[in-house]
Write a protein that holds these residues in place. Structure first.
Motif, PDB file in Angstrom:
ATOM      1  N   CYS A 103      39.041 105.516  41.267  1.00  0.00           N
ATOM      2  CA  CYS A 103      38.605 104.114  41.265  1.00  0.00           C
ATOM      3  C   CYS A 103      37.947 103.725  42.588  1.00  0.00           C
ATOM      4  N   CYS A 110      41.732 103.558  37.696  1.00  0.00           N
ATOM      5  CA  CYS A 110      41.221 102.190  37.567  1.00  0.00           C
ATOM      6  C   CYS A 110      42.249 101.261  36.921  1.00  0.00           C
ATOM      7  N   PHE A 111      43.236 101.834  36.246  1.00  0.00           N
ATOM      8  CA  PHE A 111      44.254 101.016  35.563  1.00  0.00           C
ATOM      9  C   PHE A 111      45.457 100.815  36.481  1.00  0.00           C
ATOM     10  N   TYR A 112      45.241 100.123  37.584  1.00  0.00           N
ATOM     11  CA  TYR A 112      46.300  99.977  38.596  1.00  0.00           C
ATOM     12  C   TYR A 112      46.993  98.621  38.532  1.00  0.00           C
ATOM     13  N   ARG A 113      46.606  97.784  37.562  1.00  0.00           N
ATOM     14  CA  ARG A 113      47.193  96.442  37.443  1.00  0.00           C
ATOM     15  C   ARG A 113      47.654  96.150  36.019  1.00  0.00           C
ATOM     16  N   THR A 114      48.766  95.436  35.910  1.00  0.00           N
ATOM     17  CA  THR A 114      49.147  94.888  34.612  1.00  0.00           C
ATOM     18  C   THR A 114      48.334  93.609  34.379  1.00  0.00           C
ATOM     19  N   LEU A 115      48.392  93.086  33.184  1.00  0.00           N
ATOM     20  CA  LEU A 115      47.569  91.918  32.831  1.00  0.00           C
ATOM     21  C   LEU A 115      47.883  90.690  33.671  1.00  0.00           C
TER      22      LEU A 115
ATOM     23  N   ILE B  15      44.852  88.363  34.909  1.00  0.00           N
ATOM     24  CA  ILE B  15      43.505  88.935  34.883  1.00  0.00           C
ATOM     25  C   ILE B  15      42.725  88.390  33.691  1.00  0.00           C
ATOM     26  N   ILE B  17      40.225  88.959  31.041  1.00  0.00           N
ATOM     27  CA  ILE B  17      39.591  90.112  30.398  1.00  0.00           C
ATOM     28  C   ILE B  17      38.151  89.757  30.023  1.00  0.00           C
ATOM     29  N   ARG B  84      47.898  97.274  30.784  1.00  0.00           N
ATOM     30  CA  ARG B  84      47.128  97.245  32.035  1.00  0.00           C
ATOM     31  C   ARG B  84      45.654  96.961  31.747  1.00  0.00           C
ATOM     32  N   ALA B  85      44.969  96.454  32.774  1.00  0.00           N
ATOM     33  CA  ALA B  85      43.524  96.273  32.705  1.00  0.00           C
ATOM     34  C   ALA B  85      42.899  97.183  33.745  1.00  0.00           C
ATOM     35  N   ASP B  86      41.647  97.566  33.533  1.00  0.00           N
ATOM     36  CA  ASP B  86      41.000  98.391  34.554  1.00  0.00           C
ATOM     37  C   ASP B  86      40.362  97.499  35.625  1.00  0.00           C
ATOM     38  N   CYS B  87      39.759  98.130  36.636  1.00  0.00           N
ATOM     39  CA  CYS B  87      39.314  97.415  37.836  1.00  0.00           C
ATOM     40  C   CYS B  87      38.313  96.316  37.529  1.00  0.00           C
ATOM     41  N   ASP B  88      37.429  96.528  36.550  1.00  0.00           N
ATOM     42  CA  ASP B  88      36.474  95.467  36.235  1.00  0.00           C
ATOM     43  C   ASP B  88      36.837  94.716  34.953  1.00  0.00           C
ATOM     44  N   ALA B  89      38.072  94.915  34.508  1.00  0.00           N
ATOM     45  CA  ALA B  89      38.676  94.100  33.443  1.00  0.00           C
ATOM     46  C   ALA B  89      37.901  94.138  32.132  1.00  0.00           C
ATOM     47  N   ASP B  90      37.223  95.275  31.867  1.00  0.00           N
ATOM     48  CA  ASP B  90      36.547  95.388  30.575  1.00  0.00           C
ATOM     49  C   ASP B  90      37.103  96.523  29.716  1.00  0.00           C
ATOM     50  N   THR B  91      38.257  97.033  30.089  1.00  0.00           N
ATOM     51  CA  THR B  91      38.990  98.012  29.278  1.00  0.00           C
ATOM     52  C   THR B  91      40.483  97.764  29.466  1.00  0.00           C
ATOM     53  N   ILE B  92      41.237  97.969  28.391  1.00  0.00           N
ATOM     54  CA  ILE B  92      42.680  97.743  28.400  1.00  0.00           C
ATOM     55  C   ILE B  92      43.403  99.052  28.135  1.00  0.00           C
TER      56      ILE B  92
END
Lengths: 132, 132
Positions: A103, A110-115, B15, B17, B84-92
């Motif tokens: 990332c 890139c999936f380092y955060r929960t929602l 986040i 999405i 989780r969300a990815d860094c640019d929040a366009d994938t879960i």
């Protein structure tokens, strides 16, 4: 040619990837050893071809609209161990050996955060020293 | 309110999405225990909301054009452990406990074949007895 030979040949037939109307399919990169899901990006026919030829993960950058070799800038390349397709052949799975972190934020994944925005992993590199 | 409190609150902000022009984002389902990548499907705002409310994975079926609770027909549900969300929040990423197998072909994962068509995993159920 026997019936068995025909069947065998069909079973192992190269899978025809179903690219979407933009000419892309999503590709998931997963660490081949730890199993960690690293990222999702998109792959064009050329990116997939280049990936298979070189053994290094290539994607298609939708924002820059160009072929993108992962790690070209950062050095954080992904060596391909195996490529799989899903049942309906519209998603690809890259099993990779990740150099550095996947990332651009410095995290392994890139999936380092929960929602709710909680960071569940630590950084593995400082992005300011990698991307100048 | 101190500066620290303000910073803390921003760090943990929910986040937002970024759904695509079709109102969907790709969602990867991964087995929370084994780490196996099970499938990729698409999620609408309603599917995501329902998933969070019920703790059971919901998707949006692009072919049937409807909300889809995973396992509704097969009983092969996915209990959500974390999202989780990815860094640019366009994938879960759904981290799930999978009942039965995720794939309609009878495999645990939809990614049961390499690109040359070789099956790399065994079936875990017989689809003919599950989907009548």
């Amino acid at each position: 040619m026997t019936d068995d030979a025909v069947t065998g040949s069909q079973d192992d037939a190269e899978i025809e990837i179903r690219f979407n109307s933009d000419g892309l399919v999503p590709a998931i990169a997963q660490d081949a050893d730890s199993g960690e899901v690293l990222m999702l990006a998109y792959v064009s026919p050329t990116a997939l071809k280049r990936t298979r030829e070189t053994g290094q993960a290539h994607y298609y950058s939708r924002s820059r609209e160009e072929l993108w070799k992962k790690g070209e800038t950062s050095g954080h390349t992904q060596h391909i161990r195996e490529i799989r397709a899903d049942c309906d052949a519209d998603t690809i799975l890259y099993l990779v050996e990740q150099t550095g972190g996947a990332c651009h934020t410095g995290h392994q994944s890139c999936f380092y955060r929960t929602l709710d925005g909680t960071e569940v992993t630590e950084r593995v590199f400082d992005p300011e020293t990698v991307y100048e």
